[in-house]
Design a protein around this motif. Structure first.
Motif, PDB file in Angstrom:
ATOM      1  N   LEU A  62      55.195  57.965   8.574  1.00 51.78           N
ATOM      2  CA  LEU A  62      54.846  58.039   7.427  1.00 51.78           C
ATOM      3  C   LEU A  62      55.526  57.104   6.555  1.00 51.78           C
ATOM      4  N   ALA A  63      56.785  56.799   7.229  1.00 52.53           N
ATOM      5  CA  ALA A  63      57.746  55.696   6.458  1.00 52.53           C
ATOM      6  C   ALA A  63      56.934  54.411   6.899  1.00 52.53           C
ATOM      7  N   LEU A  64      56.652  54.049   7.857  1.00 50.56           N
ATOM      8  CA  LEU A  64      55.851  52.742   8.114  1.00 50.56           C
ATOM      9  C   LEU A  64      54.433  52.551   7.684  1.00 50.56           C
ATOM     10  N   PHE A  65      53.727  53.603   7.515  1.00 53.55           N
ATOM     11  CA  PHE A  65      52.586  53.534   6.763  1.00 53.55           C
ATOM     12  C   PHE A  65      52.578  53.302   5.492  1.00 53.55           C
ATOM     13  N   GLU A  66      53.761  53.859   4.726  1.00 48.10           N
ATOM     14  CA  GLU A  66      53.687  53.660   3.338  1.00 48.10           C
ATOM     15  C   GLU A  66      54.587  52.088   2.991  1.00 48.10           C
ATOM     16  N   ARG A  67      55.171  51.825   3.975  1.00 49.35           N
ATOM     17  CA  ARG A  67      55.524  50.498   3.925  1.00 49.35           C
ATOM     18  C   ARG A  67      55.139  49.216   4.358  1.00 49.35           C
ATOM     19  N   GLN A  68      54.157  49.382   5.255  1.00 49.90           N
ATOM     20  CA  GLN A  68      53.368  48.218   5.675  1.00 49.90           C
ATOM     21  C   GLN A  68      51.931  48.427   5.838  1.00 49.90           C
ATOM     22  N   GLY A  69      51.633  49.643   5.511  1.00 50.12           N
ATOM     23  CA  GLY A  69      50.001  50.167   5.687  1.00 50.12           C
ATOM     24  C   GLY A  69      49.731  50.714   6.943  1.00 50.12           C
ATOM     25  N   TYR A  70      48.795  51.449   6.897  1.00 50.88           N
ATOM     26  CA  TYR A  70      48.309  52.168   8.040  1.00 50.88           C
ATOM     27  C   TYR A  70      47.736  51.277   9.170  1.00 50.88           C
ATOM     28  N   THR A  71      46.904  50.180   8.825  1.00 49.40           N
ATOM     29  CA  THR A  71      46.312  49.389   9.780  1.00 49.40           C
ATOM     30  C   THR A  71      47.253  48.532  10.317  1.00 49.40           C
ATOM     31  N   ALA A  72      48.189  48.077   9.715  1.00 49.25           N
ATOM     32  CA  ALA A  72      49.364  47.104  10.133  1.00 49.25           C
ATOM     33  C   ALA A  72      50.583  47.680  11.217  1.00 49.25           C
ATOM     34  N   THR A  73      50.494  48.982  11.089  1.00 49.82           N
ATOM     35  CA  THR A  73      51.323  49.837  11.919  1.00 49.82           C
ATOM     36  C   THR A  73      50.811  50.226  13.336  1.00 49.82           C
ATOM     37  N   THR A  74      51.634  50.026  14.384  1.00 52.26           N
ATOM     38  CA  THR A  74      51.279  50.268  15.600  1.00 52.26           C
ATOM     39  C   THR A  74      51.914  51.530  16.320  1.00 52.26           C
ATOM     40  N   VAL A  75      51.250  51.861  17.307  1.00 58.67           N
ATOM     41  CA  VAL A  75      52.129  53.149  17.966  1.00 58.67           C
ATOM     42  C   VAL A  75      53.339  52.749  18.431  1.00 58.67           C
ATOM     43  N   THR A  76      53.464  51.710  18.931  1.00 58.44           N
ATOM     44  CA  THR A  76      54.588  51.064  19.486  1.00 58.44           C
ATOM     45  C   THR A  76      55.777  51.078  18.266  1.00 58.44           C
ATOM     46  N   GLN A  77      55.351  50.467  17.346  1.00 60.56           N
ATOM     47  CA  GLN A  77      56.287  50.587  16.084  1.00 60.56           C
ATOM     48  C   GLN A  77      56.810  51.925  15.836  1.00 60.56           C
TER      49      GLN A  77
END
Length: 193
Positions: free
Chosen positions: A19-34
């Protein structure tokens, strides 16, 4: 069988990181590895908890509670009312702090149209669980399917109502209660029962 405390903690860490990554950089730009890196686990561990990237957002831990709450409603009620009241009962069992996580999950879904099919699939799984329990309890299959679909559609509409809708209550809990109140049976004079 309930998950172990360690499994629950890992699951929560993954969801929090996602959720923190999705909120910060967007769902599409976030990878499972991240997500896995941010949670301090491997991608393999991620996939032990969530089968897909979208599952971290759309998987609802309350689905089993919903089916149980529906089937616990009095059998003499109409199937629609059993589902409506069961959803309200399940909602009352959700811890207040879960509303914040749910709100964040809903915000990600609302901002990312590509997640809608995953929401539909998750809702269909909840609907199937409710229908199966009602049918096993003697409800005709069509009646069970219509009741579950109608109530879950109302909940989904409430959750995904635009954030700028000033008529919608603020918390997700309040929105779902309002949606289910709209479905409440009425007498011929229009008064709610």
């Amino acid at each position: 069988m309930a998950p172990s405390p360690r499994t629950r903690r890992t699951h929560e860490r993954l969801q929090t990181a996602a959720l923190a990554l999705f909120e910060r950089q967007g769902y599409t730009a976030t990878t499972v590895t991240q997500i896995a890196d941010a949670a301090g686990v491997t991608p393999m561990t991620y996939f032990r908890h969530f089968p897909t990237k979208d599952a971290v957002v759309v998987t609802d831990p309350f689905d089993p509670l919903i089916a149980e709450a529906v089937i616990a409603q009095p059998r003499e009620l109409a199937p629609f009312e059993r589902v409506r009241r069961g959803l309200l009962t399940a909602l009352d069992d959700v811890a207040p702090d879960a509303d914040d996580v749910a709100r964040r999950r809903v915000a990600v879904v609302a901002a990312e149209p590509s997640l809608r099919p995953a929401v539909v699939a998750a809702t269909a799984a909840t609907e199937t669980a409710i229908v199966e329990r009602l049918v096993a309890d003697g409800t005709p299959a069509l009646d069970a399917a219509v009741a579950a679909a109608a109530c879950l559609a109302a909940c989904t509409a409430a959750l995904l109502a635009p954030a700028h809708d000033t008529t919608a209550p603020g918390s997700l809990h309040a929105r779902v209660i309002r949606a289910l109140a709209v479905l409440r049976p009425t007498d011929t004079l229009g008064a709610t029962s």
